[in-house]
Scaffold this active site. Structure first.
Site, PDB file in Angstrom:
ATOM      1  N   THR A   8      30.970  35.498  38.433  1.00 26.63           N
ATOM      2  CA  THR A   8      32.286  35.691  39.030  1.00 26.63           C
ATOM      3  C   THR A   8      32.290  35.039  40.401  1.00 26.63           C
ATOM      4  O   THR A   8      31.240  34.914  41.035  1.00 26.63           O
ATOM      5  CB  THR A   8      32.634  37.182  39.181  1.00 26.63           C
ATOM      6  OG1 THR A   8      33.936  37.304  39.766  1.00 26.63           O
ATOM      7  CG2 THR A   8      31.638  37.907  40.068  1.00 26.63           C
ATOM      8  N   ASN A  10      34.318  36.406  42.567  1.00 29.76           N
ATOM      9  CA  ASN A  10      34.913  37.504  43.330  1.00 29.76           C
ATOM     10  C   ASN A  10      33.840  38.302  44.082  1.00 29.76           C
ATOM     11  O   ASN A  10      33.073  39.062  43.510  1.00 29.76           O
ATOM     12  CB  ASN A  10      35.665  38.406  42.341  1.00 29.76           C
ATOM     13  CG  ASN A  10      36.449  39.491  43.042  1.00 29.76           C
ATOM     14  OD1 ASN A  10      36.029  40.013  44.070  1.00 29.76           O
ATOM     15  ND2 ASN A  10      37.586  39.827  42.473  1.00 29.76           N
ATOM     16  N   ASP A  69      35.117  40.511  31.545  1.00 24.87           N
ATOM     17  CA  ASP A  69      36.518  40.178  31.322  1.00 24.87           C
ATOM     18  C   ASP A  69      37.273  41.489  31.183  1.00 24.87           C
ATOM     19  O   ASP A  69      36.743  42.452  30.622  1.00 24.87           O
ATOM     20  CB  ASP A  69      36.687  39.316  30.065  1.00 24.87           C
ATOM     21  CG  ASP A  69      37.990  38.529  30.113  1.00 24.87           C
ATOM     22  OD1 ASP A  69      38.562  38.368  31.213  1.00 24.87           O
ATOM     23  OD2 ASP A  69      38.455  38.073  29.051  1.00 24.87           O
ATOM     24  N   TYR A 150      48.522  45.007  37.753  1.00 25.54           N
ATOM     25  CA  TYR A 150      49.474  45.884  37.072  1.00 25.54           C
ATOM     26  C   TYR A 150      49.416  47.323  37.581  1.00 25.54           C
ATOM     27  O   TYR A 150      49.994  48.212  36.962  1.00 25.54           O
ATOM     28  CB  TYR A 150      49.196  45.867  35.563  1.00 25.54           C
ATOM     29  CG  TYR A 150      49.456  44.536  34.888  1.00 25.54           C
ATOM     30  CD1 TYR A 150      50.576  44.347  34.075  1.00 25.54           C
ATOM     31  CD2 TYR A 150      48.582  43.468  35.048  1.00 25.54           C
ATOM     32  CE1 TYR A 150      50.804  43.128  33.441  1.00 25.54           C
ATOM     33  CE2 TYR A 150      48.800  42.247  34.424  1.00 25.54           C
ATOM     34  CZ  TYR A 150      49.910  42.081  33.628  1.00 25.54           C
ATOM     35  OH  TYR A 150      50.135  40.879  33.012  1.00 25.54           O
ATOM     36  N   ASP A 151      48.721  47.574  38.677  1.00 19.71           N
ATOM     37  CA  ASP A 151      48.565  48.948  39.170  1.00 19.71           C
ATOM     38  C   ASP A 151      49.896  49.705  39.335  1.00 19.71           C
ATOM     39  O   ASP A 151      49.957  50.898  39.036  1.00 19.71           O
ATOM     40  CB  ASP A 151      47.797  48.960  40.501  1.00 19.71           C
ATOM     41  CG  ASP A 151      46.297  48.796  40.292  1.00 19.71           C
ATOM     42  OD1 ASP A 151      45.847  48.945  39.136  1.00 19.71           O
ATOM     43  OD2 ASP A 151      45.582  48.524  41.269  1.00 19.71           O
ATOM     44  N   LYS A 171      41.243  55.821  42.127  1.00 19.74           N
ATOM     45  CA  LYS A 171      41.379  54.763  41.115  1.00 19.74           C
ATOM     46  C   LYS A 171      40.023  54.141  40.813  1.00 19.74           C
ATOM     47  O   LYS A 171      39.648  53.987  39.648  1.00 19.74           O
ATOM     48  CB  LYS A 171      42.337  53.672  41.594  1.00 19.74           C
ATOM     49  CG  LYS A 171      42.481  52.596  40.538  1.00 19.74           C
ATOM     50  CD  LYS A 171      42.830  51.213  41.016  1.00 19.74           C
ATOM     51  CE  LYS A 171      42.434  50.196  39.967  1.00 19.74           C
ATOM     52  NZ  LYS A 171      42.794  48.825  40.293  1.00 19.74           N
ATOM     53  N   HIS A 176      38.425  51.286  34.516  1.00 19.08           N
ATOM     54  CA  HIS A 176      37.720  50.615  33.409  1.00 19.08           C
ATOM     55  C   HIS A 176      36.522  49.832  33.943  1.00 19.08           C
ATOM     56  O   HIS A 176      35.437  49.861  33.385  1.00 19.08           O
ATOM     57  CB  HIS A 176      38.695  49.697  32.681  1.00 19.08           C
ATOM     58  CG  HIS A 176      39.487  48.792  33.589  1.00 19.08           C
ATOM     59  ND1 HIS A 176      40.180  49.257  34.678  1.00 19.08           N
ATOM     60  CD2 HIS A 176      39.654  47.451  33.610  1.00 19.08           C
ATOM     61  CE1 HIS A 176      40.751  48.242  35.303  1.00 19.08           C
ATOM     62  NE2 HIS A 176      40.450  47.137  34.675  1.00 19.08           N
ATOM     63  N   ARG A 177      36.746  49.133  35.077  1.00 21.19           N
ATOM     64  CA  ARG A 177      35.671  48.302  35.628  1.00 21.19           C
ATOM     65  C   ARG A 177      34.488  49.154  36.088  1.00 21.19           C
ATOM     66  O   ARG A 177      33.340  48.874  35.769  1.00 21.19           O
ATOM     67  CB  ARG A 177      36.209  47.479  36.802  1.00 21.19           C
ATOM     68  CG  ARG A 177      35.420  46.224  37.098  1.00 21.19           C
ATOM     69  CD  ARG A 177      35.957  45.491  38.318  1.00 21.19           C
ATOM     70  NE  ARG A 177      37.392  45.600  38.504  1.00 21.19           N
ATOM     71  CZ  ARG A 177      38.284  44.901  37.814  1.00 21.19           C
ATOM     72  NH1 ARG A 177      37.892  44.027  36.916  1.00 21.19           N
ATOM     73  NH2 ARG A 177      39.575  45.062  38.024  1.00 21.19           N
TER      74      ARG A 177
HETATM   75  P1  IMP Z   1      39.900  40.128  35.517  1.00 20.38           P
HETATM   76  O1  IMP Z   1      39.325  39.727  34.202  1.00 20.38           O
HETATM   77  O2  IMP Z   1      39.140  41.223  36.184  1.00 20.38           O
HETATM   78  O3  IMP Z   1      40.176  38.978  36.422  1.00 20.38           O
HETATM   79  O4  IMP Z   1      41.313  40.788  35.184  1.00 20.38           O
HETATM   80  C1  IMP Z   1      42.314  40.091  34.479  1.00 20.38           C
HETATM   81  C2  IMP Z   1      43.686  40.566  34.901  1.00 20.38           C
HETATM   82  O5  IMP Z   1      43.852  41.927  34.482  1.00 20.38           O
HETATM   83  C3  IMP Z   1      43.886  40.587  36.409  1.00 20.38           C
HETATM   84  O6  IMP Z   1      44.395  39.364  36.864  1.00 20.38           O
HETATM   85  C4  IMP Z   1      44.911  41.701  36.580  1.00 20.38           C
HETATM   86  O7  IMP Z   1      46.217  41.201  36.393  1.00 20.38           O
HETATM   87  C5  IMP Z   1      44.601  42.651  35.451  1.00 20.38           C
HETATM   88  N1  IMP Z   1      43.749  43.752  35.903  1.00 20.38           N
HETATM   89  C6  IMP Z   1      42.405  43.904  35.710  1.00 20.38           C
HETATM   90  N2  IMP Z   1      41.961  45.027  36.278  1.00 20.38           N
HETATM   91  C7  IMP Z   1      43.049  45.617  36.843  1.00 20.38           C
HETATM   92  C8  IMP Z   1      43.217  46.812  37.592  1.00 20.38           C
HETATM   93  O8  IMP Z   1      42.282  47.583  37.879  1.00 20.38           O
HETATM   94  N3  IMP Z   1      44.477  47.073  38.006  1.00 20.38           N
HETATM   95  C9  IMP Z   1      45.544  46.263  37.733  1.00 20.38           C
HETATM   96  N4  IMP Z   1      45.423  45.128  37.058  1.00 20.38           N
HETATM   97  C10 IMP Z   1      44.188  44.800  36.612  1.00 20.38           C
END
Ligand code: IMP
Length: 190
Positions: A8, A10, A69, A150-151, A171, A176-177
């Site tokens: 990542t 990030n 992902d 989308y929070d 949160k 999920h993460r």
């Molecule tokens: P990523 O794979 O972590 O980059 O997530 C993909 C997309 O899912 C992000 O660009 C967000 O739009 C959405 N997303 C992932 N995790 C969250 C969250 O915890 N809150 C809100 N949106 C999320």
């Protein structure tokens, strides 16, 4: 010390895993290994994309690696936006993405949804998947200022407020993460 790449760019995500795993691993980011190209995510599933990213790093750079992902799955939309969560409206604009979801659910009573995160770990020739999820439903309108993505429209089932209205510490504790990362960390510490 064992080396492990987190596929990542990030820095917040890297810091979170570092904090949870302690000193046992030397974490490297994509920047650290000189990987600046866009890694393909073309499989159509969260599991497939996480594996695809981890395999790309392992095959191209030779490092043990994990990749993540995540996405939002809505029952009434046949689990969309799913792998298209980040750019559901055609752009990465969060308000446009949420507006599209709210319009598609207009008049819909069944609003069950979940965030799901999948982590794919490759160590040597061994591949493992770890899943974290948080179940809830989609609000009728956006509410709250915190968080990202989308929070403002996601209400976890254990609370009456959106992820954007809840204190961010709450949160993070149920997200999920964090649940997927917890499984990864437990596995790596074994
Ligand atoms: P990523 O794979 O972590 O980059 O997530 C993909 C997309 O899912 C992000 O660009 C967000 O739009 C959405 N997303 C992932 N995790 C969250 C969250 O915890 N809150 C809100 N949106 C999320």
């Amino acid at each position: 010390m064992k080396q492990l790449v987190f596929a990542t760019a990030n820095k917040n995500k890297i810091a979170e895993v570092k904090l949870k795993l302690g000193e046992g691993y030397n974490f490297l980011s994509l920047d650290d290994i000189g990987c600046t190209e866009e890694i393909p995510e073309t499989t159509g599933t969260l599991e497939g994309n996480a594996l695809q990213k981890a395999r790309y790093v392992k095959d191209t750079y030779g490092y043990d690696c994990f990749a993540e992902d995540s996405g939002l799955e809505i029952d009434a939309l046949d689990n969309r936006p799913g792998v298209d969560t980040a750019h559901y409206s055609g752009s990465r604009d969060a308000t446009a993405n949420m507006t599209k979801v709210l319009n598609e659910l207009d008049g819909q009573v069944q609003r069950n949804a979940r965030f799901r995160a999948v982590i794919a770990l490759i160590q040597g020739d061994r591949e493992e998947l770890f899943e974290g999820r948080v179940d809830g439903y989609i609000a009728k309108e956006m509410a709250g200022e915190g968080g990202f993505g989308y929070d403002p429209i996601f209400i976890p089932e254990e609370h009456k407020l959106t992820f954007a209205q809840l204190p961010q510490e709450i949160k993070k504790g149920i997200s999920h993460r964090s649940r997927a990362v917890a499984k990864l960390v437990t596995y790596l510490k074994q």
